[in-house]
Enzyme design. Structure first.
Site, PDB file in Angstrom:
ATOM      1  N   GLU A   1     -11.315   4.033   4.160  1.00  0.00           N
ATOM      2  CA  GLU A   1     -10.951   4.924   5.275  1.00  0.00           C
ATOM      3  C   GLU A   1     -12.039   4.911   6.339  1.00  0.00           C
ATOM      4  O   GLU A   1     -11.753   4.908   7.533  1.00  0.00           O
ATOM      5  CB  GLU A   1     -10.693   6.341   4.774  1.00  0.00           C
ATOM      6  CG  GLU A   1      -9.458   6.492   3.904  1.00  0.00           C
ATOM      7  CD  GLU A   1      -8.134   6.226   4.604  1.00  0.00           C
ATOM      8  OE1 GLU A   1      -8.086   6.140   5.855  1.00  0.00           O
ATOM      9  OE2 GLU A   1      -7.121   6.106   3.888  1.00  0.00           O
TER      10      GLU A   1
ATOM     11  N   TRP B   1      -5.174   0.000  10.079  1.00  0.00           N
ATOM     12  CA  TRP B   1      -5.186   0.002   8.626  1.00  0.00           C
ATOM     13  C   TRP B   1      -4.847  -1.387   8.085  1.00  0.00           C
ATOM     14  O   TRP B   1      -5.355  -1.793   7.051  1.00  0.00           O
ATOM     15  CB  TRP B   1      -4.228   1.064   8.096  1.00  0.00           C
ATOM     16  CG  TRP B   1      -4.319   1.272   6.624  1.00  0.00           C
ATOM     17  CD1 TRP B   1      -3.304   1.118   5.722  1.00  0.00           C
ATOM     18  CD2 TRP B   1      -5.457   1.671   5.856  1.00  0.00           C
ATOM     19  NE1 TRP B   1      -3.756   1.386   4.457  1.00  0.00           N
ATOM     20  CE2 TRP B   1      -5.084   1.729   4.506  1.00  0.00           C
ATOM     21  CE3 TRP B   1      -6.781   1.971   6.176  1.00  0.00           C
ATOM     22  CZ2 TRP B   1      -5.966   2.069   3.481  1.00  0.00           C
ATOM     23  CZ3 TRP B   1      -7.663   2.316   5.162  1.00  0.00           C
ATOM     24  CH2 TRP B   1      -7.251   2.361   3.833  1.00  0.00           C
TER      25      TRP B   1
ATOM     26  N   TYR C   1       0.848  -1.204   0.000  1.00  0.00           N
ATOM     27  CA  TYR C   1       0.000   0.000   0.000  1.00  0.00           C
ATOM     28  C   TYR C   1       0.881   1.251   0.000  1.00  0.00           C
ATOM     29  O   TYR C   1       0.656   2.183  -0.789  1.00  0.00           O
ATOM     30  CB  TYR C   1      -0.949  -0.015   1.200  1.00  0.00           C
ATOM     31  CG  TYR C   1      -1.803   1.221   1.282  1.00  0.00           C
ATOM     32  CD1 TYR C   1      -2.852   1.413   0.394  1.00  0.00           C
ATOM     33  CD2 TYR C   1      -1.549   2.196   2.236  1.00  0.00           C
ATOM     34  CE1 TYR C   1      -3.637   2.558   0.451  1.00  0.00           C
ATOM     35  CE2 TYR C   1      -2.327   3.337   2.300  1.00  0.00           C
ATOM     36  CZ  TYR C   1      -3.357   3.518   1.410  1.00  0.00           C
ATOM     37  OH  TYR C   1      -4.127   4.658   1.465  1.00  0.00           O
TER      38      TYR C   1
END
Length: 180
Positions: A40, A48, A18
């Site tokens: 998000e 995350w 990512y």
């Protein structure tokens, strides 16, 4: 793992991928922007890494984040999503995703896009509180941290990579208005 990237991305291949390939890279496709916003939102209160590990299941469960399809979700779809053990099963987050898809689908019918909305606001050089106010006036489940990370993730806010990071010199500037 190599330590030539930001420290937060060094501990896991999902985070590294990512970091190296997506974080801070401009997005102009509305379905991809919608996906990033939903991811998000799904992250709120979680790490995350959890979101990235569940991303493939989320993409599948939300019909590849095709705005027009998600905007048509009904109670059966909500129940389907809540029963899907592969995704983040939070009713408020799922409802927000659907509500936001409805808004974006309505924009598409009036020839507006999420990308155009973001670009117009990025030209105003808004600070974070102003961005949050803009998001909250339109979208569901858009608190300060969600909006901030969304804007970093799509290249509107400039990311300051750590000095040892190979991206420090490449992406330490706003690139949102550049062409793809």
């Amino acid at each position: 793992m190599s330590n030539d990237c930001c420290q937060w991305a060094q501990s896991n291949p999902y985070l590294r991928k990512y970091h190296d390939e997506e974080y801070g890279v401009p997005i102009h496709n509305d379905n991809q922007l919608f996906e990033r916003l939903v991811l998000e939102q799904m992250q709120a209160g979680l790490s995350w890494l959890i979101v990235l590990k569940k991303r493939d299941a989320l993409v599948q469960a939300f019909h590849e984040f095709e705005i027009e399809k998600v905007a048509k979700y009904d109670d059966n779809d909500i129940q389907r999503l809540l029963a899907n053990e592969g995704i983040i099963r939070n009713r408020r987050k799922i409802a927000a995703a659907i509500s936001n898809a409805v808004i974006l689908a309505d924009w598409h019918r009036t020839r507006n896009t999420f990308d155009a909305w973001l670009r117009e606001r990025s030209r105003r050089n808004l600070d974070l509180p102003a961005w949050v106010k803009e998001f909250r006036a339109v979208f569901a489940f858009t608190g300060t941290e969600i909006v901030k990370e969304f804007l970093y993730s799509i290249g509107i806010f400039s990311i300051e990579h750590e000095p040892q990071c190979f991206l420090a010199k490449v992406r330490n500037h706003p690139v949102f208005d550049s062409e793809e």
